[in-house]
Design a protein around this motif. Sequence first.
Motif, PDB file in Angstrom:
ATOM      1  N   ASN A 144       1.445  17.210 -18.386  1.00  0.00           N
ATOM      2  CA  ASN A 144       1.536  17.021 -16.941  1.00  0.00           C
ATOM      3  C   ASN A 144       0.874  15.743 -16.458  1.00  0.00           C
ATOM      4  N   VAL A 145       0.420  14.888 -17.369  1.00  0.00           N
ATOM      5  CA  VAL A 145      -0.235  13.642 -16.980  1.00  0.00           C
ATOM      6  C   VAL A 145       0.799  12.542 -16.822  1.00  0.00           C
ATOM      7  N   CYS A 146       0.749  11.832 -15.713  1.00  0.00           N
ATOM      8  CA  CYS A 146       1.619  10.672 -15.502  1.00  0.00           C
ATOM      9  C   CYS A 146       0.966   9.478 -16.204  1.00  0.00           C
ATOM     10  N   GLU A 147       1.267   9.333 -17.476  1.00  0.00           N
ATOM     11  CA  GLU A 147       0.614   8.316 -18.299  1.00  0.00           C
ATOM     12  C   GLU A 147       0.961   6.912 -17.811  1.00  0.00           C
ATOM     13  N   GLY A 148      -0.067   6.068 -17.693  1.00  0.00           N
ATOM     14  CA  GLY A 148       0.142   4.675 -17.295  1.00  0.00           C
ATOM     15  C   GLY A 148       0.261   4.458 -15.807  1.00  0.00           C
ATOM     16  N   VAL A 149       0.282   5.528 -15.021  1.00  0.00           N
ATOM     17  CA  VAL A 149       0.356   5.417 -13.560  1.00  0.00           C
ATOM     18  C   VAL A 149      -1.062   5.531 -13.026  1.00  0.00           C
ATOM     19  N   ARG A 150      -1.541   4.474 -12.369  1.00  0.00           N
ATOM     20  CA  ARG A 150      -2.958   4.416 -12.026  1.00  0.00           C
ATOM     21  C   ARG A 150      -3.176   4.200 -10.528  1.00  0.00           C
ATOM     22  N   PRO A 151      -4.370   4.462 -10.032  1.00  0.00           N
ATOM     23  CA  PRO A 151      -4.620   4.352  -8.588  1.00  0.00           C
ATOM     24  C   PRO A 151      -4.735   2.906  -8.133  1.00  0.00           C
ATOM     25  N   PHE A 152      -4.098   2.592  -7.007  1.00  0.00           N
ATOM     26  CA  PHE A 152      -4.227   1.282  -6.379  1.00  0.00           C
ATOM     27  C   PHE A 152      -4.928   1.371  -5.028  1.00  0.00           C
ATOM     28  N   THR A 153      -5.303   2.570  -4.643  1.00  0.00           N
ATOM     29  CA  THR A 153      -6.121   2.778  -3.445  1.00  0.00           C
ATOM     30  C   THR A 153      -7.305   3.644  -3.866  1.00  0.00           C
ATOM     31  N   PRO A 154      -8.243   3.096  -4.614  1.00  0.00           N
ATOM     32  CA  PRO A 154      -9.327   3.888  -5.206  1.00  0.00           C
ATOM     33  C   PRO A 154     -10.198   4.563  -4.153  1.00  0.00           C
ATOM     34  N   GLY A 155     -10.836   5.635  -4.620  1.00  0.00           N
ATOM     35  CA  GLY A 155     -11.744   6.359  -3.744  1.00  0.00           C
ATOM     36  C   GLY A 155     -11.075   7.407  -2.883  1.00  0.00           C
ATOM     37  N   GLN A 156      -9.780   7.650  -3.105  1.00  0.00           N
ATOM     38  CA  GLN A 156      -9.061   8.644  -2.318  1.00  0.00           C
ATOM     39  C   GLN A 156      -8.543   9.753  -3.229  1.00  0.00           C
ATOM     40  N   ASP A 191       3.612  -5.516  -1.718  1.00  0.00           N
ATOM     41  CA  ASP A 191       3.055  -5.637  -0.367  1.00  0.00           C
ATOM     42  C   ASP A 191       1.878  -4.695  -0.140  1.00  0.00           C
ATOM     43  N   LEU A 192       1.099  -4.436  -1.192  1.00  0.00           N
ATOM     44  CA  LEU A 192      -0.024  -3.528  -1.039  1.00  0.00           C
ATOM     45  C   LEU A 192      -1.028  -4.048  -0.012  1.00  0.00           C
ATOM     46  N   GLY A 193      -1.210  -5.342   0.025  1.00  0.00           N
ATOM     47  CA  GLY A 193      -2.127  -5.921   1.008  1.00  0.00           C
ATOM     48  C   GLY A 193      -1.688  -5.652   2.432  1.00  0.00           C
ATOM     49  N   VAL A 194      -0.382  -5.711   2.671  1.00  0.00           N
ATOM     50  CA  VAL A 194       0.131  -5.424   4.014  1.00  0.00           C
ATOM     51  C   VAL A 194      -0.107  -3.959   4.371  1.00  0.00           C
ATOM     52  N   LEU A 195       0.114  -3.074   3.407  1.00  0.00           N
ATOM     53  CA  LEU A 195      -0.116  -1.650   3.651  1.00  0.00           C
ATOM     54  C   LEU A 195      -1.566  -1.399   4.056  1.00  0.00           C
ATOM     55  N   GLU A 196      -2.478  -2.115   3.417  1.00  0.00           N
ATOM     56  CA  GLU A 196      -3.896  -1.952   3.733  1.00  0.00           C
ATOM     57  C   GLU A 196      -4.245  -2.608   5.067  1.00  0.00           C
ATOM     58  N   ASP A 211      -2.164   3.885   5.717  1.00  0.00           N
ATOM     59  CA  ASP A 211      -2.872   5.107   5.357  1.00  0.00           C
ATOM     60  C   ASP A 211      -2.120   5.878   4.272  1.00  0.00           C
ATOM     61  N   LEU A 212      -1.635   5.160   3.260  1.00  0.00           N
ATOM     62  CA  LEU A 212      -0.925   5.765   2.138  1.00  0.00           C
ATOM     63  C   LEU A 212      -1.773   5.660   0.876  1.00  0.00           C
ATOM     64  N   ILE A 213      -1.858   6.745   0.143  1.00  0.00           N
ATOM     65  CA  ILE A 213      -2.494   6.724  -1.170  1.00  0.00           C
ATOM     66  C   ILE A 213      -1.435   6.263  -2.173  1.00  0.00           C
ATOM     67  N   VAL A 214      -1.769   5.282  -2.988  1.00  0.00           N
ATOM     68  CA  VAL A 214      -0.775   4.648  -3.858  1.00  0.00           C
ATOM     69  C   VAL A 214      -1.183   4.755  -5.324  1.00  0.00           C
ATOM     70  N   TYR A 215      -0.260   5.272  -6.135  1.00  0.00           N
ATOM     71  CA  TYR A 215      -0.366   5.232  -7.591  1.00  0.00           C
ATOM     72  C   TYR A 215       0.869   4.521  -8.119  1.00  0.00           C
ATOM     73  N   ALA A 216       0.681   3.624  -9.080  1.00  0.00           N
ATOM     74  CA  ALA A 216       1.800   2.876  -9.664  1.00  0.00           C
ATOM     75  C   ALA A 216       1.373   2.340 -11.018  1.00  0.00           C
ATOM     76  N   ARG A 217       2.330   1.743 -11.711  1.00  0.00           N
ATOM     77  CA  ARG A 217       2.005   1.101 -12.987  1.00  0.00           C
ATOM     78  C   ARG A 217       1.462  -0.308 -12.788  1.00  0.00           C
ATOM     79  N   ALA A 218       1.933  -0.985 -11.737  1.00  0.00           N
ATOM     80  CA  ALA A 218       1.583  -2.388 -11.553  1.00  0.00           C
ATOM     81  C   ALA A 218       1.888  -2.814 -10.128  1.00  0.00           C
TER      82      ALA A 218
END
Length: 248
Positions: free
Chosen positions: A42-54, A134-139, A144-151
């Motif tokens: 059940n682990v999404c391998e390689g998909v990591r947090p881009f909005t840490p602390g959430q 556009d992660l910088g724009v989202l921030e 207010d979206l929690i983001v997980y992605a590979r890159a």
Amino acid sequence: MTTIPDFDMKPVEVPQSVLDGLKLLPTATVYGALRSFGSPLNVCEGVRPFTPGQKLAARARTLRFLPDRPDLRAEVMVGENAPEYLAMARCGPGDVLVADIMGKEKDVVAGDVKLLQLKMNNADGVVVDGAIRDLGVLEDENYDLIVYARARSLHGGPTVLPAEENIQIQCGGALVRPGDVMVGDDDGVIVVPSWMAAKVLEYATLHEGTENYVKEKIEAENVHPGKYYPPSAETKEEWIRVKKERGL
């Protein structure tokens, strides 16, 4: 590993109370509960947090990308009725868009304009087996979206198209069915089957409480962790009694 309890494995709509409970637990503890019920993949391998602390615990609304081809493009590039917009329209509070982009680290789920739909719907976030743009724009604009992605990527989507929505997909090698719960923190993100979510919460909450009680005993007695860890069935029963005595 224990066997899977006698679950009714039909998908269910997971209530907000269960999601809120899962947010209180480390993702590793939730994963431990999944493994105890015989569901380790059940682990999404390689998909990591881009909005840490959430902390994420939200129902999956799924979107699948497929390789670009002219005939597919003619079918799916149909404006506001395109699969990507239909998938995002399903996302509200307590929901997360989960996109299968086949692990491609240049292809993105969307940029700030398309993801505005998630912001307007007050969705919880996006989990992408691919890239985010556009992660910088989202921030900066408080999506207010929690983001997980590979890159992160500046590419738009040169090789894939959003082709199907509200179907079962994979994300980082894990099966994701519509309505499953995506649980994540800074360690990563996992998938909890919807029909298992309430029981996973119950098991993981007891386990987390027991482990905290074990740490308390270790420090109080100044002993090696191995005296009480991993917790035995007796220690769990002791914690249940202590918890009642403390009025917790």
